[in-house]
Scaffold this motif. Structure first.
Motif, mmCIF file in Angstrom:
data_model
loop_
_atom_site.group_PDB
_atom_site.id
_atom_site.type_symbol
_atom_site.label_atom_id
_atom_site.label_comp_id
_atom_site.label_asym_id
_atom_site.label_seq_id
_atom_site.Cartn_x
_atom_site.Cartn_y
_atom_site.Cartn_z
ATOM 1 N N GLU A 270 1.354 -0.562 -3.472
ATOM 2 C CA GLU A 270 1.923 0.961 -2.373
ATOM 3 C C GLU A 270 3.134 0.478 -1.407
ATOM 4 O OE1 GLU A 270 0.340 3.162 -0.719
ATOM 5 O OE2 GLU A 270 -0.973 2.912 -2.122
ATOM 6 N N ASP B 17 5.674 1.809 -4.144
ATOM 7 C CA ASP B 17 5.640 3.532 -3.137
ATOM 8 C C ASP B 17 6.322 3.558 -2.233
ATOM 9 O OD1 ASP B 17 4.012 3.790 -6.299
ATOM 10 O OD2 ASP B 17 2.184 4.556 -4.643
ATOM 11 N N TYR B 18 6.470 3.291 -1.118
ATOM 12 C CA TYR B 18 6.675 3.636 0.201
ATOM 13 C C TYR B 18 7.989 3.532 -0.070
ATOM 14 C CZ TYR B 18 7.880 3.319 5.401
ATOM 15 O OH TYR B 18 8.853 3.521 6.257
ATOM 16 N N LEU B 19 8.871 2.534 -0.200
ATOM 17 C CA LEU B 19 10.252 1.717 -0.717
ATOM 18 C C LEU B 19 10.732 3.191 -1.857
ATOM 19 C CD1 LEU B 19 9.902 -1.605 -1.771
ATOM 20 C CD2 LEU B 19 10.923 -0.572 0.490
ATOM 21 N N LYS C 195 9.810 6.304 -2.398
ATOM 22 C CA LYS C 195 9.901 7.635 -1.929
ATOM 23 C C LYS C 195 10.795 7.587 -0.637
ATOM 24 C CE LYS C 195 4.885 8.219 -3.487
ATOM 25 N NZ LYS C 195 3.687 8.526 -2.880
ATOM 26 N N ASN C 196 10.566 6.866 0.016
ATOM 27 C CA ASN C 196 11.044 6.841 1.392
ATOM 28 C C ASN C 196 12.935 6.536 1.654
ATOM 29 O OD1 ASN C 196 8.956 7.474 3.771
ATOM 30 N ND2 ASN C 196 8.002 5.868 1.816
ATOM 31 N N PHE C 197 12.578 5.163 1.010
ATOM 32 C CA PHE C 197 14.569 4.530 0.914
ATOM 33 C C PHE C 197 15.421 5.065 -0.558
ATOM 34 C CE2 PHE C 197 12.330 1.928 3.791
ATOM 35 C CZ PHE C 197 13.272 1.955 4.572
ATOM 36 N N LYS C 198 14.460 5.929 -1.034
ATOM 37 C CA LYS C 198 15.019 7.162 -2.581
ATOM 38 C C LYS C 198 15.361 6.075 -3.713
ATOM 39 C CE LYS C 198 15.168 11.062 0.046
ATOM 40 N NZ LYS C 198 14.473 11.145 0.398
ATOM 41 N N SER D 39 12.796 3.534 -8.696
ATOM 42 C CA SER D 39 11.551 2.795 -9.286
ATOM 43 C C SER D 39 12.244 1.564 -10.051
ATOM 44 C CB SER D 39 10.426 3.140 -9.590
ATOM 45 O OG SER D 39 10.907 3.647 -10.673
#
Length: 67
Positions: free
Chosen positions: A18, A21-23, A25-28, A31
């Motif tokens: 989680e 995924d947050y990093l 998605k939110n900080f582009k 992966s």
């Protein structure tokens, strides 16, 4: 340390994924720059003898490469 080792490992994995995924998605972030690992009951920072110490062990440590 309240559930089975398998259950705790699953919770640890889900928590780590989680955050990853947050990093991403939110900080582009790519992966490939984020290492996601989970340890379950291994590598505690405190004993599991109290609710407060169990809370301390529910943590996510972050390392992002290539900054």
């Amino acid at each position: 340390s309240r559930g089975t080792p398998e259950y705790n490992m699953k919770l640890s994995r889900e928590r780590a994924e989680e955050v990853t995924d947050y990093l991403v998605k939110n900080f582009k972030l790519d992966s490939g720059r984020v290492a996601t690992m989970w340890y379950g009951e291994a590598n505690p920072v405190a004993s599991n003898d109290s609710a407060e110490n169990r809370w301390k062990n529910r943590r996510v440590e972050i390392a992002v490469s290539g900054l």
